[in-house]
Structure formats: structure tokens, C-alpha cells
Design an enzyme around this catalytic site. Structure first.
Site, PDB file in Angstrom:
ATOM      1  N   HIS A 365       1.034  -1.045   0.226  1.00 64.77           N
ATOM      2  CA  HIS A 365      -0.100   0.088  -0.034  1.00 64.77           C
ATOM      3  C   HIS A 365       0.561   1.582   0.030  1.00 64.77           C
ATOM      4  CE1 HIS A 365      -3.332  -3.000   0.494  1.00 64.77           C
ATOM      5  NE2 HIS A 365      -4.293  -1.757  -0.075  1.00 64.77           N
ATOM      6  N   ARG A 472     -10.354   5.101  -1.225  1.00 67.59           N
ATOM      7  CA  ARG A 472     -10.134   4.247  -0.153  1.00 67.59           C
ATOM      8  C   ARG A 472      -9.901   5.051   0.878  1.00 67.59           C
ATOM      9  NH1 ARG A 472      -5.706   2.617  -4.358  1.00 67.59           N
ATOM     10  NH2 ARG A 472      -5.619  -0.134  -4.973  1.00 67.59           N
ATOM     11  N   ARG A 508     -15.125   3.046  -0.659  1.00 69.05           N
ATOM     12  CA  ARG A 508     -15.320   1.396  -0.157  1.00 69.05           C
ATOM     13  C   ARG A 508     -15.014   1.803   1.223  1.00 69.05           C
ATOM     14  NH1 ARG A 508     -10.207  -1.631  -2.040  1.00 69.05           N
ATOM     15  NH2 ARG A 508      -8.957  -0.008  -0.260  1.00 69.05           N
ATOM     16  N   GLU A 607     -12.907  -9.719  -4.819  1.00 66.22           N
ATOM     17  CA  GLU A 607     -11.210  -9.177  -5.124  1.00 66.22           C
ATOM     18  C   GLU A 607     -10.623 -11.121  -4.526  1.00 66.22           C
ATOM     19  OE1 GLU A 607      -9.513  -5.623  -3.039  1.00 66.22           O
ATOM     20  OE2 GLU A 607     -11.297  -5.825  -1.561  1.00 66.22           O
ATOM     21  N   ASN A 630      -5.222  -6.399  -7.531  1.00 67.33           N
ATOM     22  CA  ASN A 630      -4.214  -6.716  -6.669  1.00 67.33           C
ATOM     23  C   ASN A 630      -4.510  -7.765  -5.712  1.00 67.33           C
ATOM     24  OD1 ASN A 630      -3.832  -4.192  -8.055  1.00 67.33           O
ATOM     25  ND2 ASN A 630      -4.055  -2.586  -5.946  1.00 67.33           N
ATOM     26  N   ASP A 631      -5.589  -7.875  -5.803  1.00 68.54           N
ATOM     27  CA  ASP A 631      -6.145  -9.235  -4.295  1.00 68.54           C
ATOM     28  C   ASP A 631      -6.319 -10.226  -4.666  1.00 68.54           C
ATOM     29  OD1 ASP A 631      -5.704  -8.248  -1.616  1.00 68.54           O
ATOM     30  OD2 ASP A 631      -7.184  -6.603  -1.542  1.00 68.54           O
ATOM     31  N   ARG A 641       1.481 -10.536  -3.062  1.00 69.94           N
ATOM     32  CA  ARG A 641       1.331  -9.340  -3.654  1.00 69.94           C
ATOM     33  C   ARG A 641       2.040  -8.273  -3.256  1.00 69.94           C
ATOM     34  NH1 ARG A 641      -4.181  -5.650  -2.166  1.00 69.94           N
ATOM     35  NH2 ARG A 641      -2.852  -3.539  -2.655  1.00 69.94           N
ATOM     36  N   CYS A 678     -10.348  -2.174 -10.952  1.00 73.56           N
ATOM     37  CA  CYS A 678     -10.008  -1.169 -10.171  1.00 73.56           C
ATOM     38  C   CYS A 678      -8.889  -1.491  -9.002  1.00 73.56           C
ATOM     39  CB  CYS A 678     -10.910  -0.531  -8.965  1.00 73.56           C
ATOM     40  SG  CYS A 678     -11.438  -1.377  -7.757  1.00 73.56           S
TER      41      CYS A 678
HETATM   42  C1  PEP Z   1      -7.210  -4.348  -4.964  1.00 71.09           C
HETATM   43  O1  PEP Z   1      -6.994  -4.991  -3.764  1.00 71.09           O
HETATM   44  O2  PEP Z   1      -7.021  -4.260  -6.561  1.00 71.09           O
HETATM   45  C2  PEP Z   1      -7.912  -3.553  -4.612  1.00 71.09           C
HETATM   46  C3  PEP Z   1      -8.765  -1.841  -5.469  1.00 71.09           C
HETATM   47  O3  PEP Z   1      -8.107  -2.720  -2.970  1.00 71.09           O
HETATM   48  P1  PEP Z   1      -6.396  -2.609  -2.231  1.00 71.09           P
HETATM   49  O4  PEP Z   1      -5.354  -1.915  -3.448  1.00 71.09           O
HETATM   50  O5  PEP Z   1      -6.912  -1.556  -1.728  1.00 71.09           O
HETATM   51  O6  PEP Z   1      -6.321  -3.800  -1.740  1.00 71.09           O
HETATM   52 MG    MG Z   2      -8.017  -5.200  -2.300  1.00 63.97          MG
END
Ligand code: PEP
Ligand code: MG
Length: 751
Positions: A365, A472, A508, A607, A630-631, A641, A678
């Protein structure tokens, strides 16, 4: 216990070294005097100093006893001969019969075959190898532990002197440390180029007085500093919550070390031998670090790392230097750190020009925050925290994953050209800001941006995004040191909606856990936090904060449309339960007489793979879906990740992942449910094109990507690209990347 006689001999020698330093003069002359002094004090025929010429090569830089012509001529690779072995192992090599030692290298130019005994001591500063100090004599004898100890003390002082640039000499091979240009090849975390000055997150302590005249004064300084340290550790311990078992355990270890008689005794002996209090702390710290580098035992390494941290604290007390050194942050700071969490990064804010980390990962993050702010980021720049000093000029090339520290003029010039070129590209994107992302085939993709802070909102206008596809909310929680109040949150969300000026913002709800840790919330001792108690799981189990957040959002909307989505929905039941919380919040607000949102959308973030296979009714029930790539990718490929080693093995454009996304898209389409993507991949031009070609009607990305992605889409025939993807899949390609790259090249998009 070190012999008193040895201590006073050692003190005398250090006194003489100190005099040499005070005399001034050229660096080479100083080195020559020093080897002479050591040889006569140790009663050996030979004393030599070898220093690193580069990371792999040692060079004989001064000698008493070996042939003078060999100075700056004799070189050896790391690990080669006994000198190379001392440097590589960072351990003393002490032998009565050097020629019989395995790996002994005969160097005719030095005339050294006549010397039988050899003692090599590493010259190192805080575990960083700088060279080797060697004494040799004809008589076949091993050096006593006291003699070795005295040499270690001298080596410590030499390390400090080298660090301070005492041996810089125009004619010699020695150049000042921390003055040369150094390039670091790491990995790109965020594209872009930046020029600025180093700002160390954790500045290193500089010891300017390694030798002291009066041991009594130094002993008293050490004792007072250790007393202060003990008080600090006790205070930390009484402040730590017993629920945080890990923290308490670390602090208990700190207390044990802070009260350790043997640690104290070793430092006292170092002082008796002539070192200043801070040099004594550093000498023991150096030894611990080299032990740490050698130890394969995880537990041992952890304890040594605790000792390392404690030594740093002690050094800060002694020198008055610390994080708050009083140094002024430059106007164009480039943050250099071993690693940094998202909360700490948020505290620095957008003022950073660039970020260079020794560790870090693209999926963390902190990297996402850097990306959101379009701050060039280089990760895995090995050893940069050892090399960089506050205020050094640094160039960050986020495209190549390279940082140039103290660069040469030519590199600077080329770099400035690159920055100018990027500025021109930005102007080009500005010209299409108000146009739609309509592809040559006629389909239009809705481009939105990701945000999380008030400061991100001005980008909504500048980037040309149609709205905020992912807000976020946890970033607001991360930048504080206590839980925000409902009224504060509501005012903040209202300002976000005001700034969005009627554009859609998908809020979110809190996604904490994993690498997003709130300092003011009880941390959980979880073996695998990414798959642990995080996001909506926390929200449903402890609904207090979720309820407060939902209420704040409804109040902030104050009659305007409201979009809310829940993170990390794994089962439909979680979504229904979260939505029920939202409905209850609505009912409460209605009773209280507050204006309710004009329209409401309640969505889920997809996710985890399980949600892709949820029953049809879920796809009909949910107002919208947002794929958190991402998740989702991390769980699809079972690849953390945050772990670069495994993350990079799996391509987003791998056909298995694309087929999976296809499946999700077809389900959403069949139910008529709006869907977007996203994750970070939405902001990478080639990935964004493929996602659009696959059928994602909406992409949400970091603001700086909106321009480049829009530019590409407007010049691309997405239908044709879909054909290229289909063809590659039909041909059994593992990833469609090569086929897409080839196609884009044929279209003149890639060189
Ligand atoms: C994701 O997981 O793609 C996402 C947008 O949420 P974050 O990156 O905040 O976990
Ligand atoms: Mg996520």
C-alpha cells in the site's frame, strides 16, 4: 577480560593515531604514518592496510614492511588469499603459518614469503566492509587474544576515519566515501523521473570523535546514556498493551540487553582501550551486525537485530543525533529508507519528489500511495541507506527502476531532458482531458480515478477522470494517530463530494488489516494477515466503526446520490450482512430526520476467486461490482502481492487470469450488473487496453494514468485487439503479452 597493560598500550597507540589525524596533511601520508605506528606498537615487521577499491576488489593502500612499490599495485578479489578471506568472512584470520593456510596467495611483488605469522582484522563500519588491517611477522606465532583485540580497536578507528574521509588523496586510489557517484539498480515501483535531495527516513549517526583522551569521562557518558536508555525502554514497556504480545516480547528483549552486564563490560573495555563512548557502542554494534550477517539461525538474527536497534538508540542518546536531528528537510526531498509503511508515507504527504527503498514491493500500500500521488518510486535499491547522506543530490528514474546518487553532470543533463520530455507528454494529455475515451471501433470506456485523501481530489479535474471509482477510506484512518470521530468523517466525506462536484465517488468502507495497520487499534497476531481478519470481516465482527462510517457517509451525502462498496467480499452472505448494516443506518437517519441520499448504490469488491462463482442471485442483487485486481490476482495465483519474488512470476495478461476475468464479466453482463476494474493494472497502459478489449466498460486507476490510457484507447481498435487476444488464446499462448506487444508495435504504438 582484557589485560590492563594491553589496555594502556592500546590507549597509547590510539593517542598517537589521534595525533596523526590532528596533524593534517595528505591522506596517503597519514596512512603511511599509521601503518608505521601500528607495526612499532605491535612489534611486528609488517603492518598493511587494504581498502576496497570497488565492491569486489581490495587494494594495498599503505604498508610498513612490504615493498613500497607494491602500494596501489597489489590487488586481490574478495575471498582471494588470506586478506580476501578476512574481508569476505568479516572475521579475524590469525595464523602462525600463513603459507600453510588453505587459500594462501603468494604475491612476489610484496616480498611477503618471508613472513610466517599473519593476522588480518576486518575494517568495517556497522557491518559494512571497508577493508582489512593486516600485521605479519617472521616469527611463527599466533597473535594473542589481547593483541587481536587491540587490532580490532584500531580497525574500528580506521573505519571511522575512512568514513570521515580522512584518507582522501588525489594520487591515491582512496576516494572519499559518500562522495562518489553511485548508481542503484532496483525495480520500478512507480514510473516518472525526479531530481531532488536525499531525505533519510532514518538518518545514520555520524561519529566524529572515535578516540578519547580520558576514559573516565567516556565511561561516565556511557553510563549516563545507558541509564537513560533503560528508563526509555521501561517507559515503552509500561506503555505497551499486554494484548500486544509481540511488542511486549521485543521490549522485554530490549530490557534484557539494556541491562546486560556483558554488553556493558565489552563497551567499558573498548573505552579503557582508548575509544570514545560512541565508538565503543559502534564497535560492538559492528561485531553484532557481522554476526547477524553470518547467522543462519532465524531466532539469533532476530535477537541481534533487536540489539542493533537498541545500539542505534544508545548512539542517538550519546550523539544527540536522531530522526529529529533538527536538519531541515530540503525543498525537493527524495525519501530514502530501508522500507516504509503506508501510514508513515502518508505523514510525509505529497511534498516528496521521489522515493527510493531498499526493500518494499510493488503491491504494497505504500507503493499504491506513491502511485496515487504519481511520485516516482524505486524499490530494491540495495544498500542505498548506507551510501546516501542527507542532502545528497539524487535522481530517481522510476521507469527504469534506477536511482543515481551524487550523479555526474552528464547524467544530470540527460535526466533533465527526460523530465522535460515527460512534461511535454503531460501537455499532450491535457489537450484530450475533456474528451471521451472512445476507441476507433466506437466503444467508449469510462475512465475513473482512485483516491483516498482530500489532497487527491484536485486531480479529478486535472486528470480528466469521470469520477472516483475507488475511494480508499482507510487512508484517512492511517494518517491519524487516533480514531476519527463521526462528525469529522462526515465533514470530510462531504468535502470529497463537494470537490467531486456531482461526479460519482464510490466510497469503499474501511479496508484495514493486511499491510494497513492502524497504530491505535489492537493489532492481531496473525500468521498471514493478507488472508486474515481484514476489511469487511472486521467490519461485520466489530460493527461499531462500520456503523459510524456508514452514518457519516449518509450524513455527508445530505440528499445527494451515494455510492458505497464493501471490500473483500468473499461470500454473498457477507455482502448481505454489510448491506443490512447500511439499511439499518438509513433507517436510523430517517428517524433522526436527516436528509437521505437521492439515489443509493451498494456494491461489492470482487477480490477473491470465490465470489466469481457465487450464485446468480448475488449477481442480480448487488448494485455494482468492482474487481480489486491487486487482491484478486494475489489469490488467483497464490502469490503474495507484497513479495516481489513471487509477484513478478505471474502476468496479469496470463491467459488463465484473462479467462477468469472473462468468466466474471460474462456473469455480470448476464445479470445486467455494472462492473469495473480498479486494481493497479487498470493504470498500466497495455493491461488497461487488454481489460478494455476484454469488455470492462469502466476502469479506475491512479490519476496520472488517466491521460496516457485515454490517449491509447482513442487510437486503438479494441475489437481488433480482442481478436488478437482470442487468437493468442486459441494458439495456446501462456500469456497474450507477446502477441499484444507485437500488434501494438505493428500499429506504431511501441518501438
Ligand atoms: C485491489 O485489491 O485491487 C484494490 C483495489 O484494493 P487494495 O489495493 O486497496 O487492496
Ligand atoms: Mg484489495
Amino acid at each position: 577480560m582484557v589485560d590492563r597493560q594491553v589496555e594502556s598500550e592500546s590507549r597509547k597507540l590510539l593517542g598517537r593515531l589521534s595525533a596523526v589525524m590532528a596533524e593534517g596533511g595528505a591522506g596517503q601520508a597519514r596512512l603511511d604514518r599509521i601503518v608505521g605506528l601500528i607495526a612499532s606498537s605491535m612489534k611486528t615487521e609488517v603492518c598493511s592496510i587494504y581498502l576496497f577499491r570497488d565492491a569486489e576488489t581490495l587494494e594495498l593502500c599503505a604498508t610498513e614492511g612490504l615493498k613500497a612499490e607494491s602500494v596501489h599495485q597489489t590487488r586481490m578479489r574478495l575471498g582471494e588469499g588470506l586478506v580476501g578471506r578476512t574481508a569476505r568472512t568479516r572475521q579475524v584470520v590469525n595464523t602462525a603459518d600463513a603459507p600453510a593456510e588453505p587459500g594462501f596467495r603468494y604475491m612476489p611483488e610484496t616480498g611477503e614469503e618471508r613472513y610466517s605469522s599473519f593476522c588480518g582484522v576486518p575494517i568495517q563500519r556497522l557491518g559494512e566492509p571497508l577493508g582489512v588491517l593486516v600485521v605479519q611477522s617472521k616469527a611463527a606465532r599466533e597473535f594473542t587474544p589481547d593483541e587481536v583485540y587491540a587490532l580490532e580497536v584500531v580497525a574500528m578507528v580506521l573505519a571511522e576515519m575512512t568514513e570521515l574521509g580522512a584518507f582522501i588523496d588525489t594520487g591515491a586510489a582512496l576516494s572519499a566515501r559518500h562522495q562518489q557517484a553511485v548508481m542503484f539498480k532496483g525495480t520500478s515501483g512507480q514510473e516518472g523521473a525526479a531530481e531532488g535531495h536525499v531525505w533519510l527516513h532514518d538518518p545514520r549517526v555520524v561519529v566524529t570523535n572515535p578516540i578519547a583522551d580520558d576514559p573516565a569521562i567516556e565511561l561516565e557518558r556511557l553510563r549516563q546514556a545507558v541509564d537513560k536508555l533503560r528508563v526509555t525502554v521501561d517507559e515503552m514497556l509500561s506503555g505497551a498493551t499486554t494484548a500486544n504480545a509481540d511488542q511486549v516480547q521485543v521490549l522485554e528483549t530490549y530490557r534484557m540487553f539494556a541491562n546486560s552486564r556483558s554488553w556493558m563490560r565489552r563497551m567499558e573495555e573498548d573505552i579503557e582501550s582508548g575509544l570514545s563512548a560512541e565508538a565503543a557502542v559502534e564497535k560492538e554494534q559492528s561485531l553484532a551486525r557481522s554476526r547477524m550477517n553470518r547467522s543462519g539461525d532465524h531466532y539469533m538474527r532476530e535477537r541481534l537485530s533487536d540489539l542493533d536497534d537498541l545500539s542505534n538508540r544508545l548512539l542517538r542518546i550519546l550523539t544527540g543525533q536522531g530522526r529529529d536531528t533538527g536538519a531541515e528537510m530540503p525543498d525537493d526531498p527524495v525519501l530514502v529508507a530501508r522500507n516504509i509503511g503506508p501510514g508513515e508515507l502518508l505523514e510525509y504527504g505529497k511534498k516528496l519528489r521521489g522515493i527510493v527503498l531498499e526493500e518494499g514491493s510493488v503491491g504494497s500500500h505504500a507503493a499504491i500511495v506513491a502511485r496515487a500521488w504519481a511520485i516516482p518510486l524505486v524499490i530494491h535499491a540495495r544498500n542505498i541507506t548506507q551510501e546516501a547522506l542527507n542532502g545528497d543530490v539524487i535522481l530517481v528514474d522510476g521507469d527504469q527502476g534506477v536511482a543515481h546518487l551524487r550523479p555526474e553532470e552528464t547524467v544530470k543533463t540527460a535526466f533533465r531532458d527526460k523530465i522535460a520530455m515527460q512534461a511535454r507528454a503531460l501537455e499532450r494529455y491535457a489537450s484530450i482531458r475533456d474528451l471521451k475515451a472512445t476507441a476507433l471501433c466506437g466503444s467508449t470506456i469510462s475512465l475513473h480515478m482512485n483516491a483516498g485523501l482530500m489532497a487527491d481530489l484536485p486531480s479529478l479535474k486535472g486528470s480528466g477522470a469521470e469520477g472516483v471509482g475507488l475511494f480508499r477510506t482507510e487512508l484517512q484512518f492511517l494518517i491519524r494517530n487516533k480514531m476519527p470521530k463521526r462528525a469529522e468523517l462526515s465533514a470530510l466525506y462531504a468535502r470529497v463530494m463537494d470537490a467531486a462536484d456531482g461526479k460519482r465517488v464510490a466510497f469503499r468502507t474501511l479496508d484495514i488489516g493486511s499491510d494497513k495497520v492502524l497504530s491505535y487499534m489492537k493489532p492481531n497476531d496473525e500468521p498471514n494477515p493478507a488472508m486474515g481478519w481484514r476489511a469487511v470481516r472486521v467490519g461485520l465482527d466489530k460493527p461499531g466503526v462500520l456503523r459510524m462510517q456508514l452514518q457519516a457517509l449518509i450524513r455527508a451525502a445530505n440528499g445527494r446520490p451515494l455510492s458505497v462498496m464493501f471490500p473483500f467480499i468473499t461470500l454473498p452472505a457477507e455482502f448481505y450482512a454489510a448491506r443490512e448494516e447500511f439499511e439499518k443506518a438509513m433507517a436510523r437517519e430517517r428517524i433522526l430526520g436527516h436528509a437521505l441520499p437521492e439515489t443509493i448504490e451498494v456494491g461489492a469488491m470482487l477480490e477473491t476467486p470465490s465470489l466469481a462463482y457465487a450464485p446468480d442471485c448475488f449477481y442480480h442483487e448487488v448494485d455494482f461490482l468492482s474487481v480489486g485486481g491487486n487482491d484478486l490476482k494475489q489469490f488467483f495465483f497464490a502469490a503474495d502481492r507484497e513479495n516481489e519474488r513471487v509477484r513478478r512470476r505471474y502476468d496479469t495478461l496470463d491467459v488463465s487470469f484473462l479467462s477468469f476475468l472473462d468468466h466474471i464479466l460474462s456473469r455480470a453482463k448476464a445479470a445486467g450488473t455494472p462492473i469495473s476494474f480498479c486494481g493497479e493494472d487498470a493504470g498500466r497502459p497495455m493491461e488497461a487496453l487488454c481489460l478494455a478489449a476484454l469488455g470492462f466498460p469502466m476502469l479506475s486507476m491512479r490519476p496520472a494514468s488517466v491521460g496516457p490510457v485515454k490517449h491509447l484507447i482513442r487510437h486503438c481498435n479494441l475489437k481488433a485487439l480482442r481478436g488478437v487476444i482470442e487468437e493468442a488464446r486459441a494458439e495456446g499462448a501462456a500469456s497474450v503479452r507477446p502477441a499484444v506487444t507485437k500488434w501494438l508495435t505493428s500499429q506504431g504504438w511501441l518501438m
